[in-house]
Design a protein around this motif. Structure first.
Motif, PDB file in Angstrom:
ATOM      1  N   UNK A   1       0.839  -1.194   0.000  1.00 48.96           N
ATOM      2  CA  UNK A   1       0.000   0.000   0.000  1.00 48.96           C
ATOM      3  C   UNK A   1       0.878   1.249   0.000  1.00 48.96           C
ATOM      4  N   UNK A   2       0.814   2.003  -1.086  1.00 46.33           N
ATOM      5  CA  UNK A   2       1.591   3.229  -1.202  1.00 46.33           C
ATOM      6  C   UNK A   2       1.166   4.270  -0.183  1.00 46.33           C
ATOM      7  N   UNK A   3       2.062   5.217   0.098  1.00 50.03           N
ATOM      8  CA  UNK A   3       1.823   6.163   1.188  1.00 50.03           C
ATOM      9  C   UNK A   3       0.598   7.049   0.978  1.00 50.03           C
ATOM     10  N   UNK A   4       0.268   7.364  -0.262  1.00 54.77           N
ATOM     11  CA  UNK A   4      -0.905   8.200  -0.507  1.00 54.77           C
ATOM     12  C   UNK A   4      -2.200   7.389  -0.605  1.00 54.77           C
ATOM     13  N   UNK A   5      -2.081   6.079  -0.535  1.00 55.33           N
ATOM     14  CA  UNK A   5      -3.267   5.214  -0.534  1.00 55.33           C
ATOM     15  C   UNK A   5      -3.613   4.740   0.867  1.00 55.33           C
ATOM     16  N   UNK A   6      -2.738   5.008   1.848  1.00 63.28           N
ATOM     17  CA  UNK A   6      -2.996   4.563   3.222  1.00 63.28           C
ATOM     18  C   UNK A   6      -3.689   5.649   4.027  1.00 63.28           C
ATOM     19  N   UNK A   7      -4.311   5.257   5.108  1.00 63.26           N
ATOM     20  CA  UNK A   7      -5.148   6.168   5.898  1.00 63.26           C
ATOM     21  C   UNK A   7      -4.359   7.278   6.586  1.00 63.26           C
ATOM     22  N   UNK A   8      -3.058   7.052   6.845  1.00 64.57           N
ATOM     23  CA  UNK A   8      -2.281   8.025   7.620  1.00 64.57           C
ATOM     24  C   UNK A   8      -0.999   8.474   6.935  1.00 64.57           C
TER      25      UNK A   8
ATOM     26  N   UNK B   1       1.331   6.504   5.862  1.00 61.65           N
ATOM     27  CA  UNK B   1       2.375   5.495   6.025  1.00 61.65           C
ATOM     28  C   UNK B   1       2.486   4.650   4.766  1.00 61.65           C
ATOM     29  N   UNK B   2       3.668   4.104   4.534  1.00 66.99           N
ATOM     30  CA  UNK B   2       3.759   2.965   3.623  1.00 66.99           C
ATOM     31  C   UNK B   2       3.387   1.726   4.434  1.00 66.99           C
ATOM     32  N   UNK B   3       2.658   0.801   3.821  1.00 72.62           N
ATOM     33  CA  UNK B   3       2.247  -0.420   4.521  1.00 72.62           C
ATOM     34  C   UNK B   3       2.477  -1.622   3.615  1.00 72.62           C
ATOM     35  N   UNK B   4       3.096  -2.644   4.186  1.00 69.68           N
ATOM     36  CA  UNK B   4       3.337  -3.910   3.483  1.00 69.68           C
ATOM     37  C   UNK B   4       2.833  -5.029   4.383  1.00 69.68           C
ATOM     38  N   UNK B   5       2.015  -5.906   3.841  1.00 72.34           N
ATOM     39  CA  UNK B   5       1.499  -7.021   4.637  1.00 72.34           C
ATOM     40  C   UNK B   5       1.605  -8.314   3.850  1.00 72.34           C
TER      41      UNK B   5
ATOM     42  N   UNK C   1       9.789 -10.454  -3.585  1.00 69.21           N
ATOM     43  CA  UNK C   1      10.149  -9.856  -2.299  1.00 69.21           C
ATOM     44  C   UNK C   1       9.765  -8.384  -2.299  1.00 69.21           C
ATOM     45  N   UNK C   2       9.209  -7.918  -1.175  1.00 69.72           N
ATOM     46  CA  UNK C   2       8.881  -6.501  -1.004  1.00 69.72           C
ATOM     47  C   UNK C   2       9.924  -5.828  -0.126  1.00 69.72           C
ATOM     48  N   UNK C   3      10.285  -4.596  -0.491  1.00 71.27           N
ATOM     49  CA  UNK C   3      11.163  -3.746   0.306  1.00 71.27           C
ATOM     50  C   UNK C   3      10.437  -2.429   0.569  1.00 71.27           C
ATOM     51  N   UNK C   4      10.590  -1.915   1.778  1.00 73.96           N
ATOM     52  CA  UNK C   4       9.791  -0.761   2.184  1.00 73.96           C
ATOM     53  C   UNK C   4      10.610   0.175   3.059  1.00 73.96           C
ATOM     54  N   UNK C   5      10.484   1.480   2.791  1.00 71.29           N
ATOM     55  CA  UNK C   5      10.959   2.488   3.724  1.00 71.29           C
ATOM     56  C   UNK C   5       9.852   3.524   3.891  1.00 71.29           C
ATOM     57  N   UNK C   6      10.188   4.640   4.492  1.00 72.26           N
ATOM     58  CA  UNK C   6       9.153   5.644   4.786  1.00 72.26           C
ATOM     59  C   UNK C   6       8.489   6.191   3.534  1.00 72.26           C
ATOM     60  N   UNK C   7       9.219   6.247   2.431  1.00 74.75           N
ATOM     61  CA  UNK C   7       8.723   6.895   1.224  1.00 74.75           C
ATOM     62  C   UNK C   7       8.344   5.955   0.097  1.00 74.75           C
ATOM     63  N   UNK C   8       8.988   4.783   0.032  1.00 75.09           N
ATOM     64  CA  UNK C   8       8.821   3.923  -1.138  1.00 75.09           C
ATOM     65  C   UNK C   8       8.574   2.469  -0.752  1.00 75.09           C
ATOM     66  N   UNK C   9       7.882   1.767  -1.654  1.00 68.12           N
ATOM     67  CA  UNK C   9       7.775   0.311  -1.614  1.00 68.12           C
ATOM     68  C   UNK C   9       8.209  -0.208  -2.981  1.00 68.12           C
ATOM     69  N   UNK C  10       9.113  -1.177  -2.975  1.00 64.39           N
ATOM     70  CA  UNK C  10       9.560  -1.814  -4.213  1.00 64.39           C
ATOM     71  C   UNK C  10       9.212  -3.293  -4.173  1.00 64.39           C
TER      72      UNK C  10
ATOM     73  N   UNK D   1       0.842 -13.560   9.958  1.00 61.63           N
ATOM     74  CA  UNK D   1       0.578 -12.357   9.179  1.00 61.63           C
ATOM     75  C   UNK D   1       1.405 -11.235   9.788  1.00 61.63           C
ATOM     76  N   UNK D   2       2.245 -10.607   8.971  1.00 61.86           N
ATOM     77  CA  UNK D   2       3.043  -9.464   9.421  1.00 61.86           C
ATOM     78  C   UNK D   2       2.707  -8.258   8.560  1.00 61.86           C
ATOM     79  N   UNK D   3       2.291  -7.185   9.213  1.00 64.61           N
ATOM     80  CA  UNK D   3       1.996  -5.926   8.536  1.00 64.61           C
ATOM     81  C   UNK D   3       2.993  -4.891   9.053  1.00 64.61           C
ATOM     82  N   UNK D   4       3.873  -4.426   8.178  1.00 64.59           N
ATOM     83  CA  UNK D   4       4.863  -3.437   8.577  1.00 64.59           C
ATOM     84  C   UNK D   4       4.404  -2.049   8.152  1.00 64.59           C
ATOM     85  N   UNK D   5       4.423  -1.129   9.096  1.00 60.90           N
ATOM     86  CA  UNK D   5       3.922   0.230   8.894  1.00 60.90           C
ATOM     87  C   UNK D   5       5.044   1.208   9.255  1.00 60.90           C
ATOM     88  N   UNK D   6       5.478   2.008   8.281  1.00 55.20           N
ATOM     89  CA  UNK D   6       6.509   3.015   8.514  1.00 55.20           C
ATOM     90  C   UNK D   6       5.835   4.387   8.456  1.00 55.20           C
ATOM     91  N   UNK D   7       5.780   5.063   9.602  1.00 56.29           N
ATOM     92  CA  UNK D   7       4.953   6.252   9.767  1.00 56.29           C
ATOM     93  C   UNK D   7       5.783   7.532   9.596  1.00 56.29           C
TER      94      UNK D   7
END
Length: 490
Positions: free
Chosen positions: A7-14, A16-20, A159-168, A338-344
């Protein structure tokens, strides 16, 4: 054997980038998992795979990180997911499919017992050899890509990689090739065990690399092996590298369909004979802009999905019986974790990363949050043994799932109440500690201990609530045992 949503940062509720991602066991297996912290001091330098004989010299310097390894070590670590001290996350992995043309052009590096460095790298290894060495999502793609090119792989993975700004999102292609695409900031991506990327910009990949990356010889590899199947020049990686089989339409594509149906139910038609997208559609988009911003609760709901509201629900009581259980559900009996990682982006660096966890079958479990800038994890999640017990979060959820599955309607109210209770309390505790950190940051002497206190509070509440939930569903299941009888001695 997994399901992923990005879930890209502009598609999430707050923002955040979110990967689950759900890690699922293979059919007939149930892998006990635990939640641990790995200090940089404990990170190995001379790494050797358990499943193969592959040996890798790792960098001397590393970052600390969390992960979710198997309790039984006979097949290696299988770290599943984690966040490092730079607030970068990684999942490992979504098993994906590919086709015979690709495997003939770049065969998987099959393991041969006794021959050193045969068998390459795979899901067993990825967290340990990548996550401790990356400071951004982009660096994760670059590091894993180089390792795949050098050592090869014995399986097809994403494989997903995630930081505060991007998900690859990186997908392996055959034994040594790979492709990666940045998730659009305003979109979400669904991945159900299939090679998913459906468009790719080679011009970007070989110049600015703003949203696309790949192995250096990928264009030549495609051309030499006649892999491009497009008629109009619009290259589609899914068509070139992926599979299209009957099994896909039973096991994989229905999960993508039901996820897109959940987030874009009014954008397209998903039901009936004239639907734009069906469970067997080959053209389900890799990414979509959702109709509304996506929440933690949305992610938990869709990753617990068993086709409720459709004819395919295995727990359904209406409609055609031959349709029930037709497709592989997302919430399945062999969900491990189930692991959901949220970088706020809106809090201090020390508290940006949250890892939300649920163990066992997602239909019946609860999702709870933990800060990751820590030195230890709560025993309730860290001390998983190979012996079933209600004293840790993995096993108690396995037990509860079996009780509820066979008494689905009778236990449904208890399940829903429990899931809301632990999620609500999780938000409450994180909100409380976020505010306390902001107010007293300058006077908090040991930030890790402060966050560990928060995590222990989450774990303590969860254990109390889960024990009560177990008691309720055990009582209900006991009433409906087949050897029950209405007359009693009283």
């Amino acid at each position: 054997m997994c399901t992923t949503i990005l879930i890209g940062k502009n598609a999430s509720y707050d923002g955040s980038t979110m990967v689950a991602r759900i890690e699922d066991s293979s059919s007939g297996m149930f892998k006990a998992k635990k939640f641990i912290y790995v200090s940089s001091e404990d990170q190995v330098v001379d790494y050797k795979s358990v499943r193969t004989d592959c040996e890798i010299k790792l960098p001397e310097k590393s970052f600390s990180y969390t992960c979710l390894p198997n309790v039984k070590k006979w097949r290696g670590v299988w770290g599943a997911c984690g966040i490092n001290e730079k607030n970068v996350s990684m999942t490992a992995t979504e098993t994906i499919t590919t086709n015979e043309r690709v495997l003939g052009a770049d065969p998987l590096v099959e393991y041969e017992e006794g021959i050193i460095k045969k068998g390459g790298i795979g899901e067993e290894d990825f967290i340990v050899i990548v996550l401790p060495y990356i400071s951004s999502a982009r660096e994760g793609v670059e590091r894993l890509g180089k390792l795949l090119e050098e050592y090869g792989t014995y399986e097809s993975n994403a494989v997903a990689f995630q930081d505060e700004n991007e998900i690859w999102w990186l997908e392996s292609i055959g034994g040594h090739h790979w492709i990666a695409k940045k998730v659009p900031d305003d979109a979400y991506v669904v991945m159900p065990n299939q090679l998913g990327i459906d468009e790719f910009d080679f011009k970007d990949a070989f110049s600015k690399k703003e949203s696309h990356m790949c192995s250096e010889d990928l264009r030549e590899f495609i051309k030499e092996n006649h892999l491009d199947l497009s008629l109009k020049g619009n290259f589609n990686p899914r068509e070139a590298f992926g599979s299209d089989s009957y099994e896909d339409h039973v096991y994989n594509t229905p999960r993508a369909w039901v996820m897109l149906r959940y987030f874009n139910k009014n954008t397209y038609s998903f039901d009936g004979p004239d639907a734009e997208f069906k469970p067997s559609s080959n053209n389900l988009p890799w990414s979509m802009v959702p109709e509304g911003k996506i929440t933690i609760e949305d992610v938990k709901t869709i990753l617990s999905n068993h086709y409720e509201g459709t004819p395919y629900d295995p727990y359904g009581r209406h409609g055609q019986g031959d349709q029930r259980g037709k497709f592989r559900p997302i919430g399945i009996n062999r969900d491990d974790v189930l692991a959901l990682t949220q970088i706020r982006p809106y809090v201090d660096e020390e508290i940006k990363a949250i890892e939300w966890l649920a163990f066992g079958s997602n239909v019946f479990n609860g999702l709870i949050p933990f800060y990751t800038n820590i030195s230890k994890t709560p025993k309730y999640l860290a001390n998983t043994s190979l012996t079933p017990t209600s004293e840790n979060f993995y096993w108690v959820n396995r037990i509860i799932g079996v009780l509820c599955d066979s008494n689905f309607a009778e236990t449904q109210a208890s399940t829903e109440a429990y899931q809301m209770k632990v999620l609500s309390k999780g938000h409450e505790i994180i909100n409380k500690y976020d505010k306390e950190f902001k107010k007293n940051k300058g006077s908090i002497k040991d930030i890790k201990k402060f966050l560990e206190k928060a995590n222990e509070e989450v774990a303590d509440f969860t254990k109390e609530a889960t024990d009560k939930y177990l008691d309720e569903v055990l009582y209900i299941a006991s009433l409906y045992m087949k050897n029950s009888f209405s007359r009693s001695d009283a």
